[in-house]
Motif scaffolding. Structure first.
Motif, PDB file in Angstrom:
ATOM      1  N   CYS A   1       0.842  -1.199   0.000  1.00 54.99           N
ATOM      2  CA  CYS A   1       0.000   0.000   0.000  1.00 54.99           C
ATOM      3  C   CYS A   1       0.877   1.249   0.000  1.00 54.99           C
ATOM      4  CB  CYS A   1      -0.913  -0.017   1.218  1.00 54.99           C
ATOM      5  SG  CYS A   1      -1.940   1.438   1.391  1.00 54.99           S
ATOM      6  N   ARG A   2       0.569   2.203  -0.873  1.00 51.52           N
ATOM      7  CA  ARG A   2       1.388   3.404  -1.017  1.00 51.52           C
ATOM      8  C   ARG A   2       0.737   4.650  -0.432  1.00 51.52           C
ATOM      9  NH1 ARG A   2       2.215   2.551  -7.354  1.00 51.52           N
ATOM     10  NH2 ARG A   2       0.048   1.907  -6.997  1.00 51.52           N
ATOM     11  N   GLY A   3      -0.437   4.516   0.148  1.00 52.09           N
ATOM     12  CA  GLY A   3      -1.076   5.689   0.728  1.00 52.09           C
ATOM     13  C   GLY A   3      -2.515   5.411   1.091  1.00 52.09           C
ATOM     14  N   PRO A   4      -3.173   6.366   1.771  1.00 50.15           N
ATOM     15  CA  PRO A   4      -4.558   6.181   2.214  1.00 50.15           C
ATOM     16  C   PRO A   4      -5.524   5.831   1.094  1.00 50.15           C
ATOM     17  CG  PRO A   4      -3.595   8.127   3.239  1.00 50.15           C
ATOM     18  CD  PRO A   4      -2.609   7.647   2.206  1.00 50.15           C
ATOM     19  N   GLU A   5      -5.229   6.322  -0.117  1.00 48.51           N
ATOM     20  CA  GLU A   5      -6.149   6.065  -1.234  1.00 48.51           C
ATOM     21  C   GLU A   5      -6.180   4.587  -1.619  1.00 48.51           C
ATOM     22  OE1 GLU A   5      -2.103   6.838  -2.784  1.00 48.51           O
ATOM     23  OE2 GLU A   5      -3.436   7.848  -1.354  1.00 48.51           O
ATOM     24  N   GLU A   6      -5.194   3.793  -1.196  1.00 45.28           N
ATOM     25  CA  GLU A   6      -5.161   2.364  -1.501  1.00 45.28           C
ATOM     26  C   GLU A   6      -5.603   1.508  -0.314  1.00 45.28           C
ATOM     27  OE1 GLU A   6      -1.352   1.295  -3.073  1.00 45.28           O
ATOM     28  OE2 GLU A   6      -1.472   2.714  -4.733  1.00 45.28           O
ATOM     29  N   GLN A   7      -6.066   2.161   0.752  1.00 49.67           N
ATOM     30  CA  GLN A   7      -6.584   1.438   1.907  1.00 49.67           C
ATOM     31  C   GLN A   7      -8.094   1.237   1.777  1.00 49.67           C
ATOM     32  OE1 GLN A   7      -5.477   3.912   5.221  1.00 49.67           O
ATOM     33  NE2 GLN A   7      -3.278   3.566   4.946  1.00 49.67           N
ATOM     34  N   TYR A   8      -8.620   0.322   2.560  1.00 60.96           N
ATOM     35  CA  TYR A   8     -10.061   0.089   2.618  1.00 60.96           C
ATOM     36  C   TYR A   8     -10.535   0.473   4.014  1.00 60.96           C
ATOM     37  CZ  TYR A   8      -9.215  -2.702  -1.572  1.00 60.96           C
ATOM     38  OH  TYR A   8      -8.833  -3.131  -2.823  1.00 60.96           O
ATOM     39  N   ARG A   9     -11.523   1.346   4.105  1.00 61.88           N
ATOM     40  CA  ARG A   9     -12.013   1.821   5.396  1.00 61.88           C
ATOM     41  C   ARG A   9     -13.475   1.420   5.534  1.00 61.88           C
ATOM     42  NH1 ARG A   9      -8.654   7.120   7.166  1.00 61.88           N
ATOM     43  NH2 ARG A   9      -6.666   6.455   6.267  1.00 61.88           N
TER      44      ARG A   9
END
Length: 269
Positions: A11-19
């Motif tokens: 993962c390279r940043g929040p945009e690639e996380q799942y919340r």
């Protein structure tokens, strides 16, 4: 408000996380549902491997595999882990930080993911500055709790008269609390938050080495970012401003006090 964050490998940043918000589900596997699932491109992972469901203060894991046991590790728990057997449904995971390993044997790159549960709640001890007040309605419904804790379980603090969660729950045994305490140390020792310098990541890493020998600048920076998420701070992305905001916030709400400086000497409080 989301209660679970899934961080894929690489993962390279929040945009690639799942919340996930409470009640929401994320499926994962080698061919996870397009657009709303986590794809794990590893031959040892089942096409439909499992799913995660968020709740308010923890999450549950379902294992769709017919032959793979999943291991969920607590990276801060000195080997603490749980095993989720093939076909097991709705296994509760109590860890605030977790590493999900989908492949048996040694760790394999791309064969797992991390899960963060920043909304873990902790009871406020009697007479604490938290006062039992709630913020954003999270964590408790205000119902009275009957009975008291056994005397032997209270330790140095009396937890029996305030059943409500702390407004900003922090686990004093976690690395993020070490980082927050080190950030606030100069302000607490001088008694002048405005004049005390806020240490940088390199200074924090050096300060924490005696009690956290494996500390690295990357790990310290990660914990600072996590504190920003956990405390729900709305700050610019500038790293200096984030550190300054954390110090102001922690001191304003008494999240770190002078007696907490003992954790920097290896004493848990």
């Amino acid at each position: 408000m989301f209660s679970v964050i899934i961080v894929p490998d690489g993962c390279r940043g929040p945009e690639e996380q799942y919340r996930l918000e409470p009640g929401h589900t994320l499926r994962f596997g080698r061919t996870a549902p397009a657009g709303n699932g986590l794809t794990i491109s590893h031959p040892a992972v089942a096409c439909a491997a499992g799913e995660i469901t968020a709740t308010g203060a923890f999450w549950i894991l379902t294992n769709f595999s017919s032959d793979q046991t999943y291991i969920v590790e607590n990276p801060e728990g000195a080997g603490e882990h749980i095993r989720v057997a093939p076909g097991r449904a709705d296994a509760p995971v109590p860890f605030e930080f977790a590493r999900v390993r989908l492949c048996a044997g040694e760790s394999r790159p791309g064969c797992g993911f991390d899960v963060l549960a920043p909304r873990h709640d902790y009871l406020a001890p009697s007479g604490s500055p938290a006062g039992g007040a709630l913020v954003d309605g999270s964590g408790a419904d205000g119902a009275a709790v009957e009975g008291t804790l056994a005397d032997g379980a209270r330790g140095a603090e009396d937890w029996s008269f305030d059943p409500f969660p702390r407004p900003y729950p922090l686990d004093h045994t976690c690395h993020y609390f070490l980082v927050l305490t080190a950030l606030c140390e100069a302000s607490l020792r001088t008694g002048d938050a405005a004049a005390a310098p806020v240490p940088g990541v390199a200074e924090l890493t050096e300060r924490l080495h005696p009690v956290w020998p494996d500390a690295t600048p990357a790990a310290v920076a990660w914990n600072i970012d996590y504190l920003r998420v956990k405390l729900r701070l709305r700050t610019p992305d500038d790293r200096d401003k984030v550190r300054e905001a954390l110090v102001r916030f922690a001191l304003r709400f008494d999240l770190v006090q002078e007696e907490h400086l003992a954790v920097l000497e290896g004493q848990l409080v």
